[in-house]
Design a protein around this motif. Structure first.
Motif, short mmCIF file in Angstrom:
data_model
loop_
_atom_site.label_atom_id
_atom_site.label_comp_id
_atom_site.label_asym_id
_atom_site.label_seq_id
_atom_site.Cartn_x
_atom_site.Cartn_y
_atom_site.Cartn_z
N ALA A 162 11.23 69.25 72.45
CA ALA A 162 12.56 69.27 73.05
C ALA A 162 12.50 68.88 74.52
CB ALA A 162 13.17 70.67 72.90
N GLY A 163 11.42 69.33 75.22
CA GLY A 163 11.26 69.00 76.63
C GLY A 163 11.09 67.51 76.85
N GLN A 164 10.57 66.84 75.84
CA GLN A 164 10.38 65.39 75.98
C GLN A 164 11.56 64.63 75.37
OE1 GLN A 164 6.62 65.02 74.05
NE2 GLN A 164 5.46 65.60 75.87
N GLY A 165 12.64 65.36 75.13
CA GLY A 165 13.84 64.73 74.62
C GLY A 165 13.76 64.32 73.16
N GLN A 166 12.79 64.91 72.43
CA GLN A 166 12.71 64.57 71.00
C GLN A 166 13.00 65.82 70.18
OE1 GLN A 166 8.63 63.66 70.88
NE2 GLN A 166 8.86 61.60 71.73
N GLU A 167 13.06 65.59 68.86
CA GLU A 167 13.21 66.73 67.98
C GLU A 167 11.93 66.83 67.16
OE1 GLU A 167 16.22 68.20 64.53
OE2 GLU A 167 16.74 66.43 65.70
N LEU A 168 11.42 68.07 67.05
CA LEU A 168 10.20 68.23 66.28
C LEU A 168 10.53 68.01 64.81
CD1 LEU A 168 7.21 69.17 66.16
CD2 LEU A 168 8.13 71.40 65.55
N LYS A 169 9.79 67.12 64.18
CA LYS A 169 10.10 66.84 62.78
C LYS A 169 8.96 67.26 61.89
CE LYS A 169 13.06 62.95 63.50
NZ LYS A 169 12.69 61.55 63.65
N LEU A 170 9.17 68.37 61.18
CA LEU A 170 8.24 68.71 60.12
C LEU A 170 8.90 68.19 58.85
CD1 LEU A 170 6.96 72.32 60.80
CD2 LEU A 170 5.65 70.19 60.74
N PRO A 171 8.15 67.50 58.01
CA PRO A 171 8.77 66.91 56.82
C PRO A 171 9.52 67.94 55.98
CG PRO A 171 6.50 66.15 57.07
CD PRO A 171 6.73 67.16 58.14
N VAL A 172 8.81 69.01 55.57
CA VAL A 172 9.47 70.02 54.75
C VAL A 172 9.69 71.26 55.60
CG1 VAL A 172 9.27 71.52 52.75
CG2 VAL A 172 8.44 69.17 52.63
N ALA A 173 10.91 71.75 55.64
CA ALA A 173 11.21 72.95 56.41
C ALA A 173 11.44 74.11 55.44
CB ALA A 173 12.44 72.73 57.26
N LEU A 174 10.68 75.20 55.64
CA LEU A 174 10.84 76.35 54.75
C LEU A 174 12.02 77.19 55.21
CD1 LEU A 174 7.54 78.22 53.91
CD2 LEU A 174 9.18 77.16 52.38
N GLN A 175 12.87 77.55 54.28
CA GLN A 175 13.92 78.52 54.58
C GLN A 175 13.63 79.74 53.74
OE1 GLN A 175 17.44 76.49 53.38
NE2 GLN A 175 17.62 75.37 55.31
N THR A 176 13.32 80.86 54.39
CA THR A 176 12.95 82.02 53.59
C THR A 176 14.09 83.02 53.53
OG1 THR A 176 11.95 83.00 55.53
CG2 THR A 176 10.51 81.80 54.08
N ARG A 177 14.24 83.59 52.38
CA ARG A 177 15.23 84.66 52.17
C ARG A 177 14.48 85.85 51.59
NH1 ARG A 177 17.56 81.53 54.26
NH2 ARG A 177 19.31 80.16 53.81
N ILE A 178 14.47 86.94 52.33
CA ILE A 178 13.80 88.12 51.80
C ILE A 178 14.87 89.08 51.31
CG2 ILE A 178 12.26 90.02 52.34
CD1 ILE A 178 10.86 88.10 54.18
N LEU B 64 5.27 68.48 45.36
CA LEU B 64 5.21 69.80 45.99
C LEU B 64 5.03 70.90 44.94
CD1 LEU B 64 5.44 71.53 48.53
CD2 LEU B 64 7.91 71.58 48.19
N LEU B 65 5.81 70.78 43.83
CA LEU B 65 5.73 71.81 42.81
C LEU B 65 4.37 71.81 42.11
CD1 LEU B 65 9.33 71.65 41.37
CD2 LEU B 65 8.30 73.42 42.78
N ALA B 66 3.78 70.61 42.01
CA ALA B 66 2.46 70.53 41.37
C ALA B 66 1.45 71.33 42.18
CB ALA B 66 2.02 69.08 41.25
N ARG B 67 1.64 71.35 43.49
CA ARG B 67 0.72 72.11 44.33
C ARG B 67 0.84 73.60 44.06
NH1 ARG B 67 -0.77 69.20 49.41
NH2 ARG B 67 -0.33 67.04 48.93
N PHE B 68 2.06 74.08 43.81
CA PHE B 68 2.22 75.50 43.45
C PHE B 68 1.54 75.77 42.12
CE2 PHE B 68 5.56 75.49 46.61
CZ PHE B 68 5.47 76.76 47.13
N ARG B 69 1.76 74.85 41.15
CA ARG B 69 1.20 75.08 39.82
C ARG B 69 -0.33 75.08 39.88
NH1 ARG B 69 3.52 70.88 37.07
NH2 ARG B 69 5.49 71.42 38.09
N GLY B 70 -0.87 74.25 40.79
CA GLY B 70 -2.32 74.17 40.87
C GLY B 70 -2.95 75.29 41.67
N ALA B 71 -2.15 76.06 42.43
CA ALA B 71 -2.72 77.11 43.27
C ALA B 71 -3.17 78.29 42.40
CB ALA B 71 -1.69 77.58 44.29
N PRO B 72 -4.41 78.74 42.58
CA PRO B 72 -4.92 79.81 41.72
C PRO B 72 -4.16 81.12 41.88
CG PRO B 72 -6.46 79.31 43.50
CD PRO B 72 -5.40 78.27 43.54
#
Lengths: 384, 369
Positions: A162-178, B64-72
Motif C-alpha cells: 500500500a505504501g508503494q501505491g500498489q495492492e497486495l495480490k494473493l491469488p486465493v484469499a481465504l475467508q474464514t467463518r468460525i 485446489l480441491l485436489a490438494r485437499f483430497r491429497g492431504a493426508p
C-alpha cells in the motif's frame, strides 16, 4: 419407627414406606458425614471457579525475541509490524547468542531474526529471508507463535504494498467463518466440557464407597435381615445421591452461564433431561466400582484410576476423538463423560441439535442400564 | 531402630499388596493407561472430515480441491449441491470444515482479481477449529506459491523461513507423553498414600501405631517408602515404554530424571499423607485426594500453558509439585537438560515435600479421634 418388630407383617409397611425409610437413612448419613455434601456442592464450585479462570488455550502477549543484526529503516519497519500486534510481547535483543539463550531458558517462545543483508535482499527479485525459530517442545504453542508471525508478516506485506501505491495480490484469499464461537474463545468450549468432567467425578465419587462401606461395616448384613430387598437398598441410595448430584449439576450450569457467560443456546429442559441420564450413568459407575471392590480402600483406588484421567483425556474434552487410532476410539465409547461432553458443548454453543443429542443420550441410557444392572446382579449374589 | 523401620515398611507393603485386587490396581492400569493415553493425547488432527461445495467448473478450483483430497490429514465426507446442506452437516458434527468455492473463482484467478475461497469451521471446540484452519491455510498458501511461480508473477519481498528446535516436526505427542509419565506417577502416589492413614484411623489401628515405641519420623518413613519404591519402579517401566514403544527421544541424563522423580514422589507422598491424616473417614480421604489431584493436573501446564492463566492462578501453581516435574520431564526428554538447568525445578519440590510431610506428621498426633 413403631412398626418395626411388630408381629403382623402388614404392619411393617409397604414397599413405598420401606423405600422412604431407606432414603431417609441415606440422607441422614449424608448430613452426618459432610464430605458427601462437600463433594456435591463445594467441589464443583471450587473446581469450576479455578478452571474457568485458569484454563485457557488462547495465548496473547507471547514473549518473543527480535534480532536485527544490522538495524535499518527496513528492519525497523518489519519489527514494528510485530511490535504492534497484541499477540506478542516482543523483546529486542542485540545478538543471536543472547536470543538463543533466552529461548533455551524458556524466557521467550520464539526468535525472529533479520540478517544484516535484509535491506539489500529485500530489493532482489527472490526476496529476503526472515528466520523464525520456535521452541518446539510445546508444539501447540509453537504452532500458535508461527501462525501469529505469519499474520504479522502478511500485514507487513500488505502495508508495504500500500505504501508503494500498489495492492497486495494473493491469488486465493481465504475467508474464514468460525461457527458457534466466532470470537474463538477457548473458555466457551472448555467450561461446558469442565461441567461434564467435574460431574463425572462427582457422580462416581458420591457412590464409589457407599456399597463397600455397608459391606465393610457389616451394616449390609443388618439390612438383609430386615424385610427390605436389595433392589430397595439400591433404589434408596440412587434416589438420595441423584438428588444431591442434581443440586451440584444445577450449581455448575448456573456458574457456567452467569459467571463465565458461556451462551446457553439450547433449551434448559433438554439439558436437564440429558444431565439426569448422565448422572444415572455416573452414579451407576460409582456403584459398580463399589460393589465389585467390596472394600472401601480398593474402591477408592479404582475410583482414583478410572474416573479422572480417562474422563480428562479420552472424552473429547481437549483431545479430538476423531484423531485417535481406531482401537483407542473404541475404548472411548466406554467413557461416560464422552457422550455428555458432546451433548453439553452442542447444547451450550450450537443449540438443540437433535442429530447430536439423541444418539449420545441413547448411549448414556445404555451405559446407565449396564452399570445399574451389574450392581444389582452382583449385590444379589451376595444374598445367596 | 533400623529393624523397627524395616518391620514397619514391610507391614505397609503387605497392607498395599496382600489384597490381590489392590495389587492389580497398582500394576496393570498404569501400563494400559500409558498405551491408551499415549495414543489419545495429541493435538495433531489425523482425519479432518470436510465437505466441499463447489460452484465453479474451472480447472483452478479442481486443482485446489485436489490438494485437499491429497492431504493426508483431510478426509472428504461429502460433495454438496446446495448451500442449504452446509448447516445440517456442520450442526450434526459430521464435518469439521466446509470448503466453499464460488462460481467465479477460476475466472477471477485467471484475470488477476483476488479469488475468494470460503472456509466454514465448527468452532464448538475452538482449539480443534484453529488447528484445522491452520491446515487449510497451509494448503492454500502452497497453492498460492505454486500459482505465483507458474505464472511468473512477482514474489513477495520477504519470506519466512521457520525452524523448530527440539521437535522439528512439531509433533504434539512428544510434548504430551513425557507429561503423561507425570500424571500417572501422581495417580500412583495418591493411590499408595492418600488413603492409608484414613484406613488405619477407620479401623482403629492407627492409635495402636501411635502408642508403640515407633517415633513420628519412623512412622512417616514407613508410610513414604512404599510410595517411593512403587512409584520409581512404575515410572521406570513407563519410561522404557515411552522411549521404545512411542519412540520419544530421551536426550538428557538419567540421574537428572531420577532426581526429579524422587523429589516429585516425595512431595506427592507428602501431599497424600497430609490429606490422609486430615481425613477422619475413607470417604473424606478420597474427596481430599481428588481435590488435590484434579487441580494439580489441570493447573500443571500439562495441556494448557501456565502462561495463559491469570496471574493469581499462576501464583497458585507454584505449590503444585506436578508443575515442576513436567518441566523436568520435558526438558530431560527433549532438550537434553542436565542438573544445572533444572535446579530451579528441584528445590521447590523438595520444599513442598518437606513441608507437607512435616504437616502430616504433626497432624498424626494432633488429630486423635
Amino acid at each position: 419407627m413403631s412398626t418395626r418388630g411388630g408381629p403382623d407383617i402388614r404392619l411393617r409397611g409397604g414397599q413405598a414406606m420401606r423405600l422412604r425409610g431407606l432414603i431417609r437413612k441415606e440422607f441422614l448419613q449424608i448430613v452426618r458425614d459432610p464430605s458427601s455434601i462437600a463433594i456435591a456442592f463445594l467441589m464443583p464450585f471450587f473446581l469450576l471457579l479455578l478452571f474457568g479462570y485458569g484454563v485457557s488455550l488462547d495465548a496473547d502477549r507471547v514473549p518473543i525475541a527480535l534480532v536485527a543484526e544490522a538495524p535499518s529503516p527496513d528492519s525497523a519497519d518489519f519489527m514494528a509490524a510485530l511490535q504492534g500486534s497484541h499477540s506478542f510481547a516482543p523483546r529486542v535483543m542485540a545478538s543471536m547468542p543472547e536470543a538463543e539463550e533466552a529461548l533455551l531458558k524458556g524466557e521467550v517462545h520464539g526468535i525472529v531474526r533479520l540478517r544484516a543483508d535484509f535491506p539489500r535482499r529485500l530489493r532482489l527479485p527472490e526476496g529476503a529471508p526472515v528466520q523464525v525459530i520456535v521452541n518446539g517442545v510445546d508444539a501447540n504453542t509453537a504452532r500458535l507463535v508461527l501462525g501469529y508471525v505469519e499474520g504479522a508478516w502478511g500485514n507487513w506485506l500488505a502495508a508495504r504494498a500500500a505504501g508503494q501505491g500498489q495492492e497486495l495480490k494473493l491469488p486465493v484469499a481465504l475467508q474464514t467463518r468460525i461457527w458457534f464461537n466466532s470470537e474463538v474463545k477457548s473458555r466457551n468450549y472448555l467450561v461446558p466440557g469442565l461441567v461434564a468432567i467435574i460431574m463425572t467425578l462427582i457422580g462416581a465419587l458420591l457412590t464409589a464407597l457407599v456399597m463397600a462401606r455397608e459391606w465393610e461395616r457389616g451394616t449390609m448384613e443388618a439390612l438383609m435381615v430386615t424385610p427390605v430387598s436389595m433392589t430397595e437398598v439400591l433404589l434408596g441410595k440412587l434416589v438420595a445421591y441423584f438428588t444431591l448430584g442434581t443440586g451440584g449439576m444445577l450449581l455448575t450450569v448456573g456458574l457456567a452461564v452467569w459467571l463465565f457467560e458461556v451462551p446457553l443456546r439450547g433449551s434448559f429442559w433438554v439439558l436437564w433431561m440429558c444431565a439426569s441420564l448422565f448422572l444415572l450413568a455416573a452414579l451407576g459407575m460409582g456403584l459398580t466400582i463399589s460393589t465389585l471392590a467390596r472394600s472401601q480402600f480398593v474402591a477408592g483406588q479404582i475410583a482414583l484410576i478410572a474416573t479422572f484421567l480417562p474422563a480428562f483425556l479420552l472424552s473429547g474434552f481437549i483431545f479430538d476423538i476423531g484423531s485417535m487410532p481406531a482401537g483407542v476410539q473404541v475404548i472411548t465409547q466406554a467413557i461416560v463423560a464422552r457422550y455428555f461432553v458432546a451433548i453439553v458443548q452442542t447444547l451450550f454453543l450450537a443449540g438443540d441439535v437433535w442429530s447430536v443429542i439423541v444418539p449420545n443420550a441413547l448411549a448414556l441410557t445404555v451405559l446407565a442400564a449396564i452399570f445399574l444392572t451389574i450392581t444389582w446382579k452382583k449385590s444379589r449374589k451376595r444374598l445367596d | 531402630m533400623h529393624q523397627r523401620i524395616l518391620a514397619l515398611i514391610r507391614k505397609e507393603f503387605l497392607a498395599l499388596l496382600k489384597d490381590p485386587k489392590s495389587r492389580m490396581v497398582l500394576i496393570v492400569p498404569p501400563l494400559i493407561q500409558l498405551l491408551v493415553f499415549g495414543y489419545a493425547a495429541t493435538f495433531d488432527l489425523k482425519e479432518v472430515p470436510y465437505a466441499v461445495y463447489n460452484e465453479d467448473r474451472g480447472m483452478a478450483a479442481r486443482d485446489l480441491l485436489a490438494r485437499f483430497r491429497g492431504a493426508p490429514s483431510f478426509r472428504q465426507v461429502a460433495e454438496l449441491g446446495a448451500a442449504a446442506e452446509i448447516a445440517s452437516l456442520v450442526d450434526a458434527r459430521r464435518v469439521l470444515v466446509v470448503v466453499r468455492i464460488g462460481p467465479t473463482f477460476s475466472d477471477d484467478l485467471l484475470s488477476g482479481r483476488p479469488a475468494p475461497v470460503q472456509v466454514i469451521v465448527d468452532g464448538r471446540n475452538s482449539n480443534t477449529a484453529m488447528i484445522a484452519l491452520n491446515y487449510v491455510r497451509s494448503i492454500v498458501d502452497r497453492f498460492n506459491r505454486d500459482w505465483i511461480a507458474s505464472r511468473g508473477l512477482a514474489a513477495p519481498p520477504a519470506r519466512l523461513e521457520t525452524r523448530a528446535w527440539f521437535n522439528p516436526n512439531l509433533e504434539s505427542r512428544w510434548f504430551f507423553i513425557p507429561g503423561i509419565i507425570g500424571l500417572l506417577t501422581l495417580v500412583t502416589t495418591m493411590l499408595v498414600t492418600a488413603m492409608t492413614v484414613a484406613r488405619e484411623r477407620e479401623q482403629g489401628t492407627f492409635d495402636q501405631l501411635l502408642v508403640t515405641p515407633l517415633r513420628l519420623p519412623e512412622i512417616l518413613a514407613g508410610k513414604v517408602v512404599p510410595g517411593l519404591v512403587i512409584g520409581t519402579l512404575q515410572a521406570t517401566v513407563i519410561l522404557i515404554l515411552a522411549t521404545l514403544w512411542f519412540r520419544i527421544p530421551f536426550l538428557g541424563s538419567l540421574p537428572a530424571f531420577y532426581a526429579g522423580l524422587i523429589l516429585f514422589l516425595l512431595s506427592g507422598a507428602g501431599a497424600g499423607l497430609f490429606i490422609s491424616s486430615l481425613a477422619a473417614t475413607l470417604q473424606q480421604a478420597l474427596l481430599g485426594a481428588f481435590l488435590f489431584m484434579v487441580p494439580a493436573v489441570i493447573l500443571s501446564g500439562f495441556a494448557t500453558p501456565i502462561a495463559n492463566m491469570p496471574e493469581v492462578v499462576q501464583w497458585l501453581t507454584l505449590i503444585d509439585p506436578l508443575r515442576y516435574f513436567l518441566v523436568i520431564l520435558r526438558k530431560v526428554f527433549l532438550e537434553g537438560a542436565g542438573f544445572g538447568l533444572l535446579l530451579d525445578q528441584y528445590w521447590p519440590m523438595a520444599l513442598i515435600g518437606l513441608g507437607s510431610l512435616a504437616l502430616a506428621g504433626w497432624l498424626f498426633r494432633s488429630r486423635m479421634y
